[in-house]
Design a protein around this motif. Sequence first.
Motif, PDB file in Angstrom:
ATOM      1  N   LEU A 187       0.859  -1.188   0.000  1.00  0.00           N
ATOM      2  CA  LEU A 187       0.000   0.000   0.000  1.00  0.00           C
ATOM      3  C   LEU A 187       0.893   1.235   0.000  1.00  0.00           C
ATOM      4  O   LEU A 187       1.910   1.268   0.698  1.00  0.00           O
ATOM      5  CB  LEU A 187      -0.914   0.008   1.230  1.00  0.00           C
ATOM      6  CG  LEU A 187      -2.081   1.000   1.225  1.00  0.00           C
ATOM      7  CD1 LEU A 187      -3.044   0.705   0.070  1.00  0.00           C
ATOM      8  CD2 LEU A 187      -2.828   0.946   2.549  1.00  0.00           C
ATOM      9  N   ASP A 227      -4.473   7.751   8.348  1.00  0.00           N
ATOM     10  CA  ASP A 227      -5.083   6.624   7.654  1.00  0.00           C
ATOM     11  C   ASP A 227      -5.584   5.603   8.674  1.00  0.00           C
ATOM     12  O   ASP A 227      -5.056   5.517   9.796  1.00  0.00           O
ATOM     13  CB  ASP A 227      -4.063   5.905   6.751  1.00  0.00           C
ATOM     14  CG  ASP A 227      -3.257   6.850   5.893  1.00  0.00           C
ATOM     15  OD1 ASP A 227      -3.727   7.199   4.804  1.00  0.00           O
ATOM     16  OD2 ASP A 227      -2.139   7.223   6.313  1.00  0.00           O
ATOM     17  N   ILE A 281      -6.048   1.567   8.239  1.00  0.00           N
ATOM     18  CA  ILE A 281      -5.695   0.542   7.259  1.00  0.00           C
ATOM     19  C   ILE A 281      -6.017  -0.832   7.813  1.00  0.00           C
ATOM     20  O   ILE A 281      -5.901  -1.083   9.015  1.00  0.00           O
ATOM     21  CB  ILE A 281      -4.190   0.607   6.939  1.00  0.00           C
ATOM     22  CG1 ILE A 281      -3.768   2.013   6.537  1.00  0.00           C
ATOM     23  CG2 ILE A 281      -3.797  -0.386   5.860  1.00  0.00           C
ATOM     24  CD1 ILE A 281      -2.280   2.232   6.661  1.00  0.00           C
ATOM     25  N   THR A 325      -4.042  -8.668   1.354  1.00  0.00           N
ATOM     26  CA  THR A 325      -4.393  -7.348   0.824  1.00  0.00           C
ATOM     27  C   THR A 325      -4.367  -6.302   1.927  1.00  0.00           C
ATOM     28  O   THR A 325      -4.849  -6.547   3.040  1.00  0.00           O
ATOM     29  CB  THR A 325      -5.790  -7.383   0.196  1.00  0.00           C
ATOM     30  OG1 THR A 325      -5.828  -8.385  -0.822  1.00  0.00           O
ATOM     31  CG2 THR A 325      -6.145  -6.029  -0.412  1.00  0.00           C
ATOM     32  N   LYS A 327      -5.497  -2.231   2.612  1.00  0.00           N
ATOM     33  CA  LYS A 327      -6.337  -1.181   2.042  1.00  0.00           C
ATOM     34  C   LYS A 327      -6.816  -0.249   3.138  1.00  0.00           C
ATOM     35  O   LYS A 327      -6.763  -0.578   4.326  1.00  0.00           O
ATOM     36  CB  LYS A 327      -7.546  -1.799   1.325  1.00  0.00           C
ATOM     37  CG  LYS A 327      -8.453  -2.601   2.241  1.00  0.00           C
ATOM     38  CD  LYS A 327      -9.601  -3.249   1.480  1.00  0.00           C
ATOM     39  CE  LYS A 327     -10.506  -4.058   2.405  1.00  0.00           C
ATOM     40  NZ  LYS A 327     -11.634  -4.679   1.681  1.00  0.00           N
ATOM     41  N   GLN A 328      -7.289   0.923   2.711  1.00  0.00           N
ATOM     42  CA  GLN A 328      -7.968   1.807   3.633  1.00  0.00           C
ATOM     43  C   GLN A 328      -9.269   1.128   4.059  1.00  0.00           C
ATOM     44  O   GLN A 328      -9.980   0.551   3.233  1.00  0.00           O
ATOM     45  CB  GLN A 328      -8.263   3.154   2.974  1.00  0.00           C
ATOM     46  CG  GLN A 328      -7.022   3.905   2.503  1.00  0.00           C
ATOM     47  CD  GLN A 328      -6.250   4.554   3.643  1.00  0.00           C
ATOM     48  OE1 GLN A 328      -6.742   4.635   4.765  1.00  0.00           O
ATOM     49  NE2 GLN A 328      -5.039   5.010   3.374  1.00  0.00           N
ATOM     50  N   GLU A 388     -12.849   0.136   4.759  1.00  0.00           N
ATOM     51  CA  GLU A 388     -14.164   0.505   4.268  1.00  0.00           C
ATOM     52  C   GLU A 388     -15.162   0.318   5.403  1.00  0.00           C
ATOM     53  O   GLU A 388     -15.291  -0.768   5.964  1.00  0.00           O
ATOM     54  CB  GLU A 388     -14.551  -0.357   3.069  1.00  0.00           C
ATOM     55  CG  GLU A 388     -13.621  -0.186   1.874  1.00  0.00           C
ATOM     56  CD  GLU A 388     -13.961  -1.136   0.743  1.00  0.00           C
ATOM     57  OE1 GLU A 388     -14.956  -1.885   0.888  1.00  0.00           O
ATOM     58  OE2 GLU A 388     -13.247  -1.132  -0.270  1.00  0.00           O
TER      59      GLU A 388
END
Length: 624
Positions: free
Chosen positions: A98, A123, A125, A131, A133-134, A136
């Motif tokens: 990332l 952030d 994360i 994986t 990612k930010q 969700e």
Amino acid sequence: MAGKGSAIRTTTYGGFKGVDFSTDASLVDTYRSPYSINMMADTGGMPEKRPGWRVLQTLEGLVHGVWFLQKDGITHFVAHGGTKLYTWTGENPAEVVLEGLHSGENSAGAVMGGTLYIVTGGDFISFDGTTAKQVEGYIPTTIIARTPAGGGTSYQSINLLTGRQRNEFIPDGTAKVYQLSGETLSDDPVEVTVRGVSKTEGTDFTVDRATGKVTFTTAPAAPAAGQEGEVIITFTKEVEGYRNRIDGCTILTTYGVGTNDRMIFSGNPDYPNLDWTSGLNDPTYVPDLSYSVVGGEQTAIMGYRRIGEYLAIIKEDNGQDSTVFMRSATTNTSGSVVFPLKQSIAGVGAVARGGFGNILDDQLFLSRNGVFAITSNVITAERIVQNRSYYVDRLLTKEANLETAVAESWNGMYLVAINGHAYLLDGRQNKSYKPRSQGDFVYECYYWTNFPAVCMRNVKEGATETLLFGTADGKVCRMNTDIETMARYNDDGQPIEAIWATKADDDGDVTVLKTMIKKGNSVTIKPYTRSSAKVCFRTNKDAVDWGAVEWQAAYGTMDIFDWSDIDFSRFTFNANDAPQEILFNTKVKKYKRLQIIIKNDALNEGFGIFSVTKHFVRGNFAKR
């Protein structure tokens, strides 16, 4: 009266413990050292050279944090370096998973549900082993049993992590216009399902985003008896700054009712005395009303420690307000979980967000006055704080930028790193008792140099604990505790200078001059495959500067034959693994105080000390 021809006297230094930087070198106990670097206790409590460290990975930029995630039998290592998140397994090179991350102070991480969650100060994360990612945010159902005109029952709170939310309606069979609970919607898609069947915007319905109204082409039918009859509408209404309340955090921990089933966020500089609690087993859901106000806003939350059923919240100290609050977790009469707070301690607060750790159940934090533990008064059962680092506080509290210090618990010890130095509190040795330390006991301590950690992580795999640390120049390093040979004693290929000094001893009378005789003096050193020691002296006549006062009196090696680790330049057939002595045939004349300094600065050599013996005679009274 003292004079020539006095009987030969003996002083033996042994039964060593840790260092004592609290007072003058002449006033410490004979079994402690007023000057020692890069030593720690062996399993018997005797001082030996610390293991070295080596570089595992080289990243871009300062290393803000290092973590690990154990999943499906594999340990995934994760590091935040500069603006990137990296991961690797085993000895494999690190890979970027990332980019574009916030690069500020240290980041924080915690594992829940097989996923590692990280906050960076900009952030939030997640990393699941594959994986990154930010995060969700979970989409909450904010209203249920709503009529097309409005109303209904509040169900779930808005999620700080997303403006997305759902309304559930009960259709009446005639109304086409449905009023949402929010107005001024974003341009994100509005999703509609009627009894599980998806509808299409522009065909089945239209949306007035300014007023928050959904108009159907055909009115949804009223439910028959026994049918749920829901119309579910999902829409987005952003609240400015909501997401940043969590993204801006730099502190992360877990807590719950009898277990750690919720994640707690704090450390946002815009909300210094607030923290937020996630939904049950779901860090992606942070209700907007889940915040707690912890004390006054003039002092920030610095960290958390678990103490039995309580979660201690430690704040910085302004000399006036409470610095420690206790949070409990319970279920109220309606079945909801609540987290009541109460003030506990005032007077000593934390100075560094990274300065928290523990030795067994002794919960520790770094303050401007040293390392303190949160404990209970045996009479009143009230929480109090007590000093645990008395012997190194004189140096530790003078370190520059103490607020950037980081700490970690490791193999029954607590390690604080700051400015390339480390202060080790050893929970494996017997405790000492010093009334002046403001505590009922203190730990034996040691001091290291050339330890450039700006973040640390103890990786626990079964009974094995591995210490990793990150550096300001992008290195991820690990201690060489996994290496059994003498190759464990180097710092990424460079020698480790280890020193142990006795007290500046006046041998019982500072007014009388003494002379250490040439014979009968020795240092007993610990056996290793390769070891050596230099013996130096410092008297009251020498300068205070340690770099200028040591004059070498003796040098000796103590090697043991080992087929698996042979150095032909120092080849020996000696197989005796008993301690051995280095004799120093040196006379030291007319001293008032004498300090014996033993050091090892050789590459890939072990070093440990069992005892020091000296013989001396008393002379005339000192004239000045």
